[in-house]
Design a protein around this motif. Structure first.
Motif, PDB file in Angstrom:
ATOM      1  N   ALA A   1      36.026  21.138  -7.116  1.00 20.21           N
ATOM      2  CA  ALA A   1      36.151  21.336  -5.747  1.00 20.21           C
ATOM      3  C   ALA A   1      36.875  21.113  -4.957  1.00 20.21           C
ATOM      4  O   ALA A   1      37.976  21.285  -4.915  1.00 20.21           O
ATOM      5  CB  ALA A   1      34.539  20.108  -5.735  1.00 20.21           C
ATOM      6  N   GLY A   2      36.344  21.271  -3.236  1.00 16.13           N
ATOM      7  CA  GLY A   2      37.694  21.064  -2.700  1.00 16.13           C
ATOM      8  C   GLY A   2      36.802  20.701  -1.085  1.00 16.13           C
ATOM      9  O   GLY A   2      35.706  20.923  -0.752  1.00 16.13           O
ATOM     10  N   LEU A   3      37.914  20.637  -0.002  1.00 16.07           N
ATOM     11  CA  LEU A   3      37.774  21.564   1.221  1.00 16.07           C
ATOM     12  C   LEU A   3      38.476  22.053   1.815  1.00 16.07           C
ATOM     13  O   LEU A   3      39.480  22.297   1.535  1.00 16.07           O
ATOM     14  CB  LEU A   3      37.504  19.198   1.445  1.00 16.07           C
ATOM     15  N   GLY A   4      37.788  23.040   2.659  1.00 18.89           N
ATOM     16  CA  GLY A   4      38.570  24.378   3.667  1.00 18.89           C
ATOM     17  C   GLY A   4      39.125  25.110   1.853  1.00 18.89           C
ATOM     18  O   GLY A   4      41.051  25.169   1.868  1.00 18.89           O
ATOM     19  N   LEU A   5      39.049  25.222   0.966  1.00 20.90           N
ATOM     20  CA  LEU A   5      39.172  25.678  -0.081  1.00 20.90           C
ATOM     21  C   LEU A   5      39.520  26.966  -0.608  1.00 20.90           C
ATOM     22  O   LEU A   5      37.324  26.464  -0.776  1.00 20.90           O
ATOM     23  CB  LEU A   5      39.672  24.680  -1.804  1.00 20.90           C
TER      24      LEU A   5
ATOM     25  N   PHE B   1      37.675  27.626   6.403  1.00 17.12           N
ATOM     26  CA  PHE B   1      37.018  27.855   7.568  1.00 17.12           C
ATOM     27  C   PHE B   1      36.896  29.114   8.062  1.00 17.12           C
ATOM     28  O   PHE B   1      38.066  30.203   7.777  1.00 17.12           O
ATOM     29  CB  PHE B   1      37.311  26.400   8.486  1.00 17.12           C
ATOM     30  N   GLY B   2      35.216  29.386   9.082  1.00 16.83           N
ATOM     31  CA  GLY B   2      35.572  30.545   9.007  1.00 16.83           C
ATOM     32  C   GLY B   2      34.716  32.184   7.964  1.00 16.83           C
ATOM     33  O   GLY B   2      35.456  33.394   8.045  1.00 16.83           O
ATOM     34  N   THR B   3      34.380  31.130   6.713  1.00 18.24           N
ATOM     35  CA  THR B   3      34.297  32.056   5.312  1.00 18.24           C
ATOM     36  C   THR B   3      33.576  33.190   5.759  1.00 18.24           C
ATOM     37  O   THR B   3      32.302  32.889   6.413  1.00 18.24           O
ATOM     38  CB  THR B   3      34.117  31.580   4.308  1.00 18.24           C
TER      39      THR B   3
ATOM     40  N   PRO C   1      30.543  17.894   7.147  1.00 20.62           N
ATOM     41  CA  PRO C   1      30.237  17.941   9.025  1.00 20.62           C
ATOM     42  C   PRO C   1      30.606  18.360   9.654  1.00 20.62           C
ATOM     43  O   PRO C   1      31.167  17.648  11.034  1.00 20.62           O
ATOM     44  CB  PRO C   1      31.115  15.941   8.885  1.00 20.62           C
ATOM     45  N   TRP C   2      31.137  20.189   9.495  1.00 19.93           N
ATOM     46  CA  TRP C   2      31.719  20.435  10.633  1.00 19.93           C
ATOM     47  C   TRP C   2      31.371  20.588  11.657  1.00 19.93           C
ATOM     48  O   TRP C   2      32.631  20.790  12.727  1.00 19.93           O
ATOM     49  CB  TRP C   2      32.503  21.772   9.703  1.00 19.93           C
ATOM     50  N   THR C   3      30.223  20.727  11.415  1.00 17.44           N
ATOM     51  CA  THR C   3      29.526  22.120  12.959  1.00 17.44           C
ATOM     52  C   THR C   3      29.839  23.223  12.965  1.00 17.44           C
ATOM     53  O   THR C   3      30.888  23.408  12.310  1.00 17.44           O
ATOM     54  CB  THR C   3      30.090  21.186  15.056  1.00 17.44           C
ATOM     55  N   ARG C   4      28.990  23.871  13.538  1.00 14.99           N
ATOM     56  CA  ARG C   4      29.445  24.778  13.737  1.00 14.99           C
ATOM     57  C   ARG C   4      31.004  25.589  14.175  1.00 14.99           C
ATOM     58  O   ARG C   4      30.470  27.170  14.349  1.00 14.99           O
ATOM     59  CB  ARG C   4      27.878  26.001  14.409  1.00 14.99           C
ATOM     60  N   GLN C   5      30.938  25.018  15.051  1.00 14.69           N
ATOM     61  CA  GLN C   5      32.790  24.723  15.807  1.00 14.69           C
ATOM     62  C   GLN C   5      33.658  25.324  14.635  1.00 14.69           C
ATOM     63  O   GLN C   5      34.408  26.084  14.915  1.00 14.69           O
ATOM     64  CB  GLN C   5      32.682  23.953  16.575  1.00 14.69           C
ATOM     65  N   ARG C   6      33.797  24.507  13.457  1.00 15.94           N
ATOM     66  CA  ARG C   6      35.032  24.366  12.686  1.00 15.94           C
ATOM     67  C   ARG C   6      34.173  25.265  11.675  1.00 15.94           C
ATOM     68  O   ARG C   6      34.831  26.273  10.902  1.00 15.94           O
ATOM     69  CB  ARG C   6      35.259  23.204  11.821  1.00 15.94           C
ATOM     70  N   GLN C   7      32.368  25.137  11.165  1.00 18.15           N
ATOM     71  CA  GLN C   7      32.511  26.665  10.078  1.00 18.15           C
ATOM     72  C   GLN C   7      31.505  27.513  10.045  1.00 18.15           C
ATOM     73  O   GLN C   7      29.656  26.186  10.172  1.00 18.15           O
ATOM     74  CB  GLN C   7      32.121  25.957   8.686  1.00 18.15           C
ATOM     75  N   PRO C   8      31.337  28.700  11.578  1.00 19.93           N
ATOM     76  CA  PRO C   8      30.461  28.807  11.875  1.00 19.93           C
ATOM     77  C   PRO C   8      28.990  29.216  10.996  1.00 19.93           C
ATOM     78  O   PRO C   8      28.071  29.418  11.910  1.00 19.93           O
ATOM     79  CB  PRO C   8      30.159  29.793  12.518  1.00 19.93           C
ATOM     80  N   GLY C   9      29.545  29.941   9.995  1.00 22.95           N
ATOM     81  CA  GLY C   9      27.579  30.145   9.352  1.00 22.95           C
ATOM     82  C   GLY C   9      27.166  28.784   8.145  1.00 22.95           C
ATOM     83  O   GLY C   9      26.424  28.885   8.012  1.00 22.95           O
ATOM     84  N   ILE C  10      27.125  27.914   8.982  1.00 14.06           N
ATOM     85  CA  ILE C  10      26.055  26.485   8.285  1.00 14.06           C
ATOM     86  C   ILE C  10      25.131  26.947   8.594  1.00 14.06           C
ATOM     87  O   ILE C  10      24.440  26.318   9.559  1.00 14.06           O
ATOM     88  CB  ILE C  10      27.184  24.760   8.538  1.00 14.06           C
ATOM     89  N   PRO C  11      23.972  25.879   7.615  1.00 12.10           N
ATOM     90  CA  PRO C  11      23.041  25.669   8.632  1.00 12.10           C
ATOM     91  C   PRO C  11      22.958  24.901   9.100  1.00 12.10           C
ATOM     92  O   PRO C  11      23.672  23.209   8.625  1.00 12.10           O
ATOM     93  CB  PRO C  11      21.853  26.426   6.904  1.00 12.10           C
TER      94      PRO C  11
END
Length: 297
Positions: free
Chosen positions: A223-227, A252-254, A11-21
């Motif tokens: 699994a995880g979040l931000g991990l 985030f930002g991987t 649910p992050w949007t690209r603001q938090r995780q830029p590489g998501i589809p």
């Protein structure tokens, strides 16, 4: 055989995780790439490309699932809408929350469904010093019961995210009241968020003792979040577990893509002396588990 699940965006949007589809075509392309790299399971969130925020529309999910499965045999399942505040307790909110799942199941598109057995404060370690409240991820009891009832009616595997130890005990207790397939227990860890146990092998072993007590014989994964989950993977495999990776879960930002995260998981699986499972093998494992749990002790 080790299952690998790829969680493509979250649910992050690209603001938090830029590489998501985000668009249907992007999600389909990433899902196919991850399946070809070794993932047997794909988890997705649908987005409105114009606004860049999550949009849990059954038709968008159908286009994603059909697009991926037209090219590869893989289990694809969506999230359920995030519900916060008083809206989570409104009459009928649980039915509305699972309406897209029921629609997709009626079309024959689903094998799994998200059912998260508990609620948490979702705050980062940075939120405290900044005096930020974070958010609250709400799954009231009526919503959990609705998810399990839908899973029973539609023969869907409940995918449990275990954010806290109490989730495991509640999830096991509630599943006992429904004739649904046995839930998958996904043990959630984080270096970014404050929920749950610290991400280490001792925490995995603690959860496994709880599983043996409350849900013996059930399948689980880390699994995880931000991990960066990679340090946990060898121990999880050694203890008989499975693995989830992808941009929903990654720091985030991987710089790694979804496919690269799956390739990393495949490398670690093989370094542990195992092989990635196919979707057909995952289904066979689930069928064997279901039969074994039905047998009298």
């Amino acid at each position: 055989m080790v299952w690998i699940e790829a969680a493509l965006n979250g649910p992050w949007t690209r603001q938090r995780q830029p590489g998501i589809p985000v668009t249907v075509d992007e999600v389909v392309r990433d899902g196919i790439a991850c399946a070809e790299a070794g993932a047997a399971i794909i988890h997705v969130h649908a987005y409105d490309p114009a606004s860049g925020v999550q949009n849990d529309d059954a038709d968008i999910y159908a286009a994603i699932i059909e697009g991926i499965r037209a090219q590869v045999d893989v289990i694809v399942y969506p999230t359920v809408p995030f519900v916060g505040g008083a809206a989570a307790f409104a009459d009928g909110s649980q039915t509305q929350r699972y309406s897209a799942i029921e629609t997709l199941a009626a079309r024959g598109l689903l094998e799994w469904a998200v059912v998260d057995p508990g609620s948490i404060n979702l705050a980062t370690f940075a939120d405290g010093p900044a005096r930020q409240a974070g958010s609250t991820y709400l799954n009231p009891g009526a919503h959990i019961q609705q998810g399990l009832a839908v899973a029973a009616r539609c023969d869907l595997v409940p995918s449990y995210a275990i954010y806290e130890p109490g989730f495991l005990r509640l999830g096991a207790a509630l599943a006992a009241g429904h004739a649904c397939p046995p839930p998958l227990y996904r043990l959630m860890f984080s270096d970014t968020f404050t929920f749950g146990l610290d991400p280490d092998v001792e925490a995995i072993d603690l959860y496994l003792r709880m599983l043996e007590r409350h849900a013996p014989g059930h399948i689980w994964m880390v699994a995880g979040l931000g991990l960066d989950v990679r340090p946990l993977i060898p121990h999880a495999i050694a203890r008989g577990g499975h693995v989830r990776v992808g941009l929903e879960d990654a720091p985030f930002g991987t710089p790694l893509s979804n496919r690269a995260w799956v390739e990393e998981a495949v490398r670690l699986v093989r370094a542990s002396g195992a092989e990635p499972a196919t979707a057909r093998q995952v289904r066979a494992d689930l069928a064997r588990q279901r039969d074994s749990l039905r047998e009298p002790p």
